[in-house]
Design a protein around this motif. Structure first.
Motif, PDB file in Angstrom:
ATOM      1  N   HIS A 207       0.891  -1.111  -0.025  1.00 38.16           N
ATOM      2  CA  HIS A 207      -0.024   0.015  -0.116  1.00 38.16           C
ATOM      3  C   HIS A 207       0.882   1.263  -0.028  1.00 38.16           C
ATOM      4  O   HIS A 207       2.108   1.387   0.293  1.00 38.16           O
ATOM      5  CB  HIS A 207      -0.999   0.127   1.296  1.00 38.16           C
ATOM      6  CG  HIS A 207      -1.773  -1.257   1.466  1.00 38.16           C
ATOM      7  ND1 HIS A 207      -2.587  -1.667   0.570  1.00 38.16           N
ATOM      8  CD2 HIS A 207      -1.617  -2.188   2.381  1.00 38.16           C
ATOM      9  CE1 HIS A 207      -3.206  -2.684   0.896  1.00 38.16           C
ATOM     10  NE2 HIS A 207      -2.575  -3.156   2.034  1.00 38.16           N
TER      11      HIS A 207
ATOM     12  N   GLU B 265      -2.234   0.118   9.357  1.00 41.30           N
ATOM     13  CA  GLU B 265      -1.452  -0.941   8.474  1.00 41.30           C
ATOM     14  C   GLU B 265      -0.222  -0.164   7.971  1.00 41.30           C
ATOM     15  O   GLU B 265       0.937  -0.802   7.777  1.00 41.30           O
ATOM     16  CB  GLU B 265      -2.304  -1.555   7.468  1.00 41.30           C
ATOM     17  CG  GLU B 265      -1.448  -2.397   6.297  1.00 41.30           C
ATOM     18  CD  GLU B 265      -2.187  -3.153   5.616  1.00 41.30           C
ATOM     19  OE1 GLU B 265      -3.497  -2.964   5.150  1.00 41.30           O
ATOM     20  OE2 GLU B 265      -1.688  -4.126   4.693  1.00 41.30           O
TER      21      GLU B 265
ATOM     22  N   HIS C 251       1.995  -6.981   5.210  1.00 38.46           N
ATOM     23  CA  HIS C 251       0.684  -6.441   5.374  1.00 38.46           C
ATOM     24  C   HIS C 251       0.440  -6.675   6.868  1.00 38.46           C
ATOM     25  O   HIS C 251       0.873  -7.444   7.317  1.00 38.46           O
ATOM     26  CB  HIS C 251      -0.372  -7.089   4.490  1.00 38.46           C
ATOM     27  CG  HIS C 251       0.145  -6.679   2.846  1.00 38.46           C
ATOM     28  ND1 HIS C 251      -0.877  -5.698   2.323  1.00 38.46           N
ATOM     29  CD2 HIS C 251       1.034  -6.886   2.016  1.00 38.46           C
ATOM     30  CE1 HIS C 251      -0.428  -5.681   0.883  1.00 38.46           C
ATOM     31  NE2 HIS C 251       0.589  -6.255   0.861  1.00 38.46           N
ATOM     32  N   PHE C 252      -0.751  -5.826   7.288  1.00 38.72           N
ATOM     33  CA  PHE C 252      -1.531  -6.362   8.239  1.00 38.72           C
ATOM     34  C   PHE C 252      -2.756  -6.474   7.776  1.00 38.72           C
ATOM     35  O   PHE C 252      -3.489  -5.805   6.893  1.00 38.72           O
ATOM     36  CB  PHE C 252      -1.466  -4.957   9.381  1.00 38.72           C
ATOM     37  CG  PHE C 252      -0.295  -4.995  10.052  1.00 38.72           C
ATOM     38  CD1 PHE C 252       1.003  -4.622   9.451  1.00 38.72           C
ATOM     39  CD2 PHE C 252      -0.174  -5.413  11.453  1.00 38.72           C
ATOM     40  CE1 PHE C 252       2.240  -4.742  10.360  1.00 38.72           C
ATOM     41  CE2 PHE C 252       1.023  -5.166  11.945  1.00 38.72           C
ATOM     42  CZ  PHE C 252       2.280  -5.205  11.326  1.00 38.72           C
TER      43      PHE C 252
HETATM   44 ZN    ZN Z   1      -2.438  -4.790   3.090  1.00 39.37          ZN
END
Ligand code: ZN
Length: 177
Positions: free
Chosen positions: A9, A25, A81-82
């Motif tokens: 992201h 995140e 990622h989270f």
């Molecule tokens: Zn993510």
């Protein structure tokens, strides 16, 4: 080892940023990513940061990440990622935990992914296991074996309480080295 690492992201607050919960995140995955890179460099591994901070939209972020990844000859691509949608902002005493995606069971990244799950589990997080997904853009389009780590949940009080970026990064590095 030669490794590509990136945080998923755009940065927090921008278009196409990551999930927002009790923690953010795009903020946390960059902390984990930086610490993973620091630890790997200390071991003299060759590491490339393929994070993208200027995507025009989500598709553009993904396209640029893959372009950066594929510019290097590496043994492994790691996407950090989270997760979200645990919907446990009060905390029920149980973490929702960690999961790691690879393209298929045949991916050379699959054994690494299983070890990442186990190392993060050893920090106290629930191990949701290795998942196979042929639709995720980064897994589908990177040349080297790739895995996408969903460290833990941004909207689970128990995950957030247990989480530290240093420990998360150290667990990932233990798993892949
Ligand atoms: Zn993510």
């Amino acid at each position: 080892m030669r490794i590509n690492v990136h945080a998923g992201h755009n940065p927090a607050g921008m278009t196409a940023c990551g999930a927002v919960g009790l923690i953010n995140e795009s903020t946390e995955n960059r902390k984990v990513k930086n610490e993973v890179i620091r630890l790997l460099k200390m071991r003299n591994d060759t590491v490339y940061d393929c994070t993208v901070d200027n995507g025009k939209n989500q598709t553009d972020v993904l396209r640029k990440i893959v372009e950066k990844c594929n510019a290097h000859e590496v043994d492994l691509d790691i996407s950090i990622h989270f997760n979200s949608a645990a919907n446990d902002s009060n905390g029920d005493g149980k973490t929702t935990g960690t999961e790691v995606y690879v393209y298929s069971a045949a991916s050379s990244a699959a054994p690494f992914a299983a070890r990442v799950c186990r190392e993060i589990e050893s920090l106290g997080f629930k191990n949701r296991g290795v998942k196979y997904n042929r639709g995720l853009y980064v897994l589908k389009n990177t040349k080297a074996p790739a895995m996408l780590i969903e460290c833990c949940f941004v909207d689970d009080r128990d995950d957030v309480k247990l989480y530290s970026y240093e420990k998360m990064a150290a667990a990932i590095v233990r798993a892949i080295t």
